[in-house]
Enzyme design. Structure first.
Site, PDB file in Angstrom:
ATOM      1  N   HIS A  48       0.825  -1.090  -0.129  1.00  0.00           N
ATOM      2  CA  HIS A  48      -0.022   0.045  -0.040  1.00  0.00           C
ATOM      3  C   HIS A  48       0.960   1.265  -0.162  1.00  0.00           C
ATOM      4  O   HIS A  48       0.616   1.998  -1.053  1.00  0.00           O
ATOM      5  CB  HIS A  48      -0.858  -0.099   1.023  1.00  0.00           C
ATOM      6  CG  HIS A  48      -1.547   1.396   1.401  1.00  0.00           C
ATOM      7  ND1 HIS A  48      -2.554   1.790   0.570  1.00  0.00           N
ATOM      8  CD2 HIS A  48      -1.630   2.165   2.411  1.00  0.00           C
ATOM      9  CE1 HIS A  48      -3.056   2.916   1.146  1.00  0.00           C
ATOM     10  NE2 HIS A  48      -2.322   3.220   2.143  1.00  0.00           N
ATOM     11  N   HIS A  72       4.102   6.587   5.597  1.00  0.00           N
ATOM     12  CA  HIS A  72       2.856   7.440   6.295  1.00  0.00           C
ATOM     13  C   HIS A  72       1.800   6.317   7.101  1.00  0.00           C
ATOM     14  O   HIS A  72       1.273   7.319   7.934  1.00  0.00           O
ATOM     15  CB  HIS A  72       2.113   7.631   5.075  1.00  0.00           C
ATOM     16  CG  HIS A  72       1.179   6.567   4.463  1.00  0.00           C
ATOM     17  ND1 HIS A  72       1.390   6.151   3.252  1.00  0.00           N
ATOM     18  CD2 HIS A  72      -0.253   6.531   4.559  1.00  0.00           C
ATOM     19  CE1 HIS A  72       0.478   5.335   2.891  1.00  0.00           C
ATOM     20  NE2 HIS A  72      -0.338   5.590   3.673  1.00  0.00           N
ATOM     21  N   GLU A  76       1.062   5.281  12.746  1.00  0.00           N
ATOM     22  CA  GLU A  76      -0.367   4.967  13.332  1.00  0.00           C
ATOM     23  C   GLU A  76      -0.778   3.446  13.470  1.00  0.00           C
ATOM     24  O   GLU A  76      -1.212   3.205  14.393  1.00  0.00           O
ATOM     25  CB  GLU A  76      -1.138   5.369  12.085  1.00  0.00           C
ATOM     26  CG  GLU A  76      -2.682   5.248  12.329  1.00  0.00           C
ATOM     27  CD  GLU A  76      -3.585   5.653  11.021  1.00  0.00           C
ATOM     28  OE1 GLU A  76      -4.483   5.172  10.827  1.00  0.00           O
ATOM     29  OE2 GLU A  76      -3.018   6.708  10.383  1.00  0.00           O
ATOM     30  N   ASP A  77       0.190   2.634  12.597  1.00  0.00           N
ATOM     31  CA  ASP A  77      -0.177   1.477  12.747  1.00  0.00           C
ATOM     32  C   ASP A  77       0.908   0.317  13.350  1.00  0.00           C
ATOM     33  O   ASP A  77       0.928  -0.767  13.388  1.00  0.00           O
ATOM     34  CB  ASP A  77      -0.426   0.788  11.224  1.00  0.00           C
ATOM     35  CG  ASP A  77      -1.500   1.398  10.689  1.00  0.00           C
ATOM     36  OD1 ASP A  77      -2.516   1.671  11.583  1.00  0.00           O
ATOM     37  OD2 ASP A  77      -1.561   1.430   9.451  1.00  0.00           O
ATOM     38  N   ASP A 139      -2.965   8.547  -0.774  1.00  0.00           N
ATOM     39  CA  ASP A 139      -3.384   7.382   0.286  1.00  0.00           C
ATOM     40  C   ASP A 139      -5.032   6.758  -0.004  1.00  0.00           C
ATOM     41  O   ASP A 139      -5.371   5.858  -0.256  1.00  0.00           O
ATOM     42  CB  ASP A 139      -3.475   7.750   1.524  1.00  0.00           C
ATOM     43  CG  ASP A 139      -3.662   6.793   2.550  1.00  0.00           C
ATOM     44  OD1 ASP A 139      -3.375   5.627   2.447  1.00  0.00           O
ATOM     45  OD2 ASP A 139      -4.432   7.233   3.464  1.00  0.00           O
ATOM     46  N   ASP A 259     -24.652  14.925 -25.039  1.00  0.00           N
ATOM     47  CA  ASP A 259     -23.240  15.619 -24.803  1.00  0.00           C
ATOM     48  C   ASP A 259     -22.412  14.793 -24.247  1.00  0.00           C
ATOM     49  O   ASP A 259     -21.835  15.295 -22.937  1.00  0.00           O
ATOM     50  CB  ASP A 259     -23.201  17.068 -24.526  1.00  0.00           C
ATOM     51  CG  ASP A 259     -23.973  17.204 -23.267  1.00  0.00           C
ATOM     52  OD1 ASP A 259     -24.829  16.579 -22.877  1.00  0.00           O
ATOM     53  OD2 ASP A 259     -23.485  18.247 -22.760  1.00  0.00           O
TER      54      ASP A 259
END
Length: 701
Positions: A48, A72, A76-77, A139, A259
């Site tokens: 990812h 990134h 957080e993880d 992301d 259109d």
């Protein structure tokens, strides 16, 4: 990993060798940090961040941005800290990673609150460095590209957030390719069945119209060559979400949306744009009202192009965009063009200036919004595309969202202008503040030094900036009024116990503030005004906490002047006016509500409870109040006009009228503006002289 090899290969074309080494180190670091983690699809998690970095590499973003993209999610993880990122890869990279990271460690009461606070954090970081949002958009784009593994309910939730927040941000920053892909994917997962039907319909139509499109391309190219105009002409199929929106907005079936193809003409300079436009208008007839000059008046995201809709062969409408190569680069890549084409001239300074101004406006909205749902509402309002261009008296152009009013314009000029505006002139003519603006309008705002925002403005303003400033001002005024009213209420309660308010010592106050669980004396006053604390109980706690309080001890009434503002409300059920016997009810979060003493909505028992306050009217009240009357009159032509004339003659004003016919009689209910009970009596006495009136009475509940 092949994807990482592709990333290093792609970036080596424009980055320095030492930058590639840093990217490889970041990849190795991220690979170790995410070891043992897998995505829902079963792929290693590192796939990812690599995909996010590859999306950004197509914009030729710099090494710190790509490094942050690879890292990134580690804060957080994983157990990796921001300090560790800073030590290994530098403070700029750590700040970017921190800006993208969610507030995962904080517990929120609702999902909406968590969403709002995460956006708030991201926007603050974005204001410092716009690359934060570029990483976040990449992301979100990769998450949308791999959304099929999620459960349908989760797909719809993420897709809706993408359409409401992320796609508009991409559009606002001029990232056209990312914007359109986010919209298409958001549409696909928000309305899967509609998406499939439109995919099938466009495939069927594509074969039927391919020959027509080819013919139009050939005709346009030949026509431009005749005047020796160098141009690149391309045809494109409109995106499904654009077609779907047109069907919804104009209530059309797919077969009626003719259109679905557009054509783009790219020329060498601005004069050539207008020459090409003239040639195309001579080739195909332009449809009136379908021409927009975004070169002379660029959009907020610095998008420039000429747009025209022409009537092509077989009566098919065709949309044409005409722009220069430089305009095309900005249209496709927006603020990222700064990194992609650094060698180009100062137009990008203007683009970054506009972006910074937009971010500054967002920060103002953010700082004045304390409620999570309110903040998200302001953010969503602000993000939708703007397409109304108006002028200040000095000739400056302002871009506002469709549906904006004169009040929105006033706040766009300056918050002080908005707060003090009392009237507007549009194209030299007086106009109501709620008037919706049209492109080309010239607006002049009339201000008054002591004017204040009206709560009714919230019912028609269209911009998040205006809504935010109005709410902030009203909350500030309410807070100040609450402090004054709460202090008066406490002083009245203390006096009723024969205690001089000035005799209360600082030590007593400090103890009371601590025991009440508030931060300051002012906050305690506010809580009393809003009904969260009862003045009689607070007064007794200030002096002798052990003693109980009887209702009779609070007999000294609180004076009501009618100028207390938002914290004192007059009940709509009985509409009390000066001269009426009144009672005050403290209602939690609503403050003090004034009723008539005989109001049927107040039970006899309620009048003896602690939340019931003894109140009285003050002297020399100057404001007007609402009073309701009921009239039964003979149903004759002109009776309403005669009643209205009599009310005006008594120097009263009509706020509202409700009428019903019943046989030969007319039942009329009026809400009037009167000064006091005597003034209302004069109005009623004047109305009794009219022969058509059968009965007249005041409505008191």
């Amino acid at each position: 990993m092949p994807e990482a090899d592709f990333l290093f290969s792609e970036t080596s074309k424009y980055l320095k060798p030492e930058d590639i080494i840093q990217l490889k180190n970041a990849y190795s670091f991220g690979l170790g940090a995410h070891s043992g983690q897998f995505r829902k699809s079963g792929e290693p998690y590192i796939s990812h961040p690599v995909a996010v970095a590859r999306i950004l590499s197509k914009l030729h973003l710099d090494a710190p941005t790509l490094t942050a993209a690879l890292l990134h999610d580690v804060v957080e993880d994983t157990d990796i800290s921001k300090a560790e990122i800073s030590e290994r890869f530098g403070e700029p990279v750590a700040e970017l990673v921190d800006g993208v990271s969610k507030l995962a460690k904080i517990q929120f009461q609702t999902q909406e609150e968590a969403q709002a606070e995460n956006f708030r954090k991201m926007l603050l970081a974005m204001a410092r460095d716009v690359r934060v949002i570029l990483i976040k958009l990449a992301d979100r784009l990769h998450n949308m590209q791999t959304l099929e593994v999620m459960l349908p309910a989760k797909q719809r939730s993420i897709a809706r957030e993408t359409l409401e927040i992320y796609a508009p941000i991409a559009h606002r920053l001029g990232l056209n390719n990312i914007y359109q892909e986010l919209q298409e994917l958001g549409f696909r997962y928000s309305y899967p069945m509609r998406y499939k039907v439109l995919v099938k319909a466009t495939k069927a139509a594509r074969g039927n119209r391919r020959e027509v499109v080819g013919k139009i391309l050939e005709t346009i190219s030949l026509k431009l060559k005749e005047v020796h105009l160098e141009a690149e002409v391309t045809g494109r199929e409109k995106h499904l979400y654009s077609i779907y929106n047109k069907m919804v907005e104009k209530h059309l079936s797919f077969s009626e949306v003719l259109d679905i193809y557009g054509f783009r003409v790219i020329v060498k300079d601005i004069p050539s744009c207008y020459v090409a436009l003239g040639m195309l208008h001579s080739l195909y007839k332009p449809i009136p009202g379908k021409f927009k000059d975004y070169i002379a008046i660029p959009k907020n995201n610095d998008y420039q192009s000429l747009h025209s809709t022409l009537l092509g062969p077989f009566g098919i409408p065709i949309e044409i965009q005409i722009r220069t190569a430089e305009m095309h680069r900005i249209a496709e890549n927006g603020v990222a063009s700064h990194w992609l084409y650094k060698n180009l001239d100062g137009n990008f300074d203007e683009l970054h200036l506009k972006t910074s101004q937009w971010l500054q406006n967002l920060m103002e909205t953010l700082s004045s919004s304390t409620d999570s749902s309110e903040f998200l509402e302001h953010l969503k309002i602000d993000l939708f595309p703007s397409d109304v261009f108006v002028f200040t008296p000095q000739g400056k152009i302002l871009t506002l969202p469709r549906g904006s009013t004169a009040v929105d314009f006033a706040y766009a000029v300056h918050s002080d202008v908005g707060n003090c505006c009392v009237a507007a002139k549009i194209n030299g003519e007086n106009a109501p503040l709620r008037t919706k603006l049209k492109s080309g309008d010239r607006i002049e705002i009339v201000t008054a030094p002591y004017a204040k925002p009206n709560p009714s403005w919230l019912g028609y303003v269209a911009t998040g900036r205006a809504r935010s400033h109005i709410r902030h001002f009203l909350k500030t005024i309410q807070y100040e009024e609450s402090i004054k009213l709460g202090e008066r209420m406490l002083n009245q309660a203390l006096t009723s116990f024969n205690i001089d308010p000035d005799s209360i010592t600082a030590i007593q106050w400090d103890k009371l503030v601590r025991d009440s669980g508030v931060k300051s004396r002012e906050e305690l006053f506010t809580e009393m005004a809003l009904g969260k604390q009862l003045p009689a109980i607070v007064a007794k706690r200030l002096t002798t906490p052990a003693e109980s309080i009887s209702h009779e001890q609070t007999a000294i009434p609180i004076t009501i002047m009618g100028t207390e503002g938002l914290v004192v409300q007059f009940a709509k059920c009985c509409r009390p006016i000066p001269g009426d016997a009144i009672v005050g009810i403290i209602k939690k979060d609503s403050g003090l509500i004034i009723h008539m003493l005989n109001c049927s909505n107040i039970s006899h028992n309620a009048k003896s409870q602690e939340n019931c306050l003894n109140v009285t009217w003050g002297k020399d009240i100057t404001r007007t109040f609402e009073a309701a009357i009921k009239i039964i009159a003979v149903n004759k032509q002109g009776v309403l006009a005669r009643v209205a004339a009599e009310i005006a003659k008594a120097d009263s004003n009509i706020d509202d009228i409700v009428m019903e016919s019943e046989n030969d009689y007319m039942h009329m209910r009026f809400v009037l503006q009167v000064n006091n009970r005597l003034h209302l009596s004069q109005v009623i006495r004047g109305l009794r002289h009219l022969r058509e009136i059968s009965t007249i009475s005041r409505i008191e509940d």
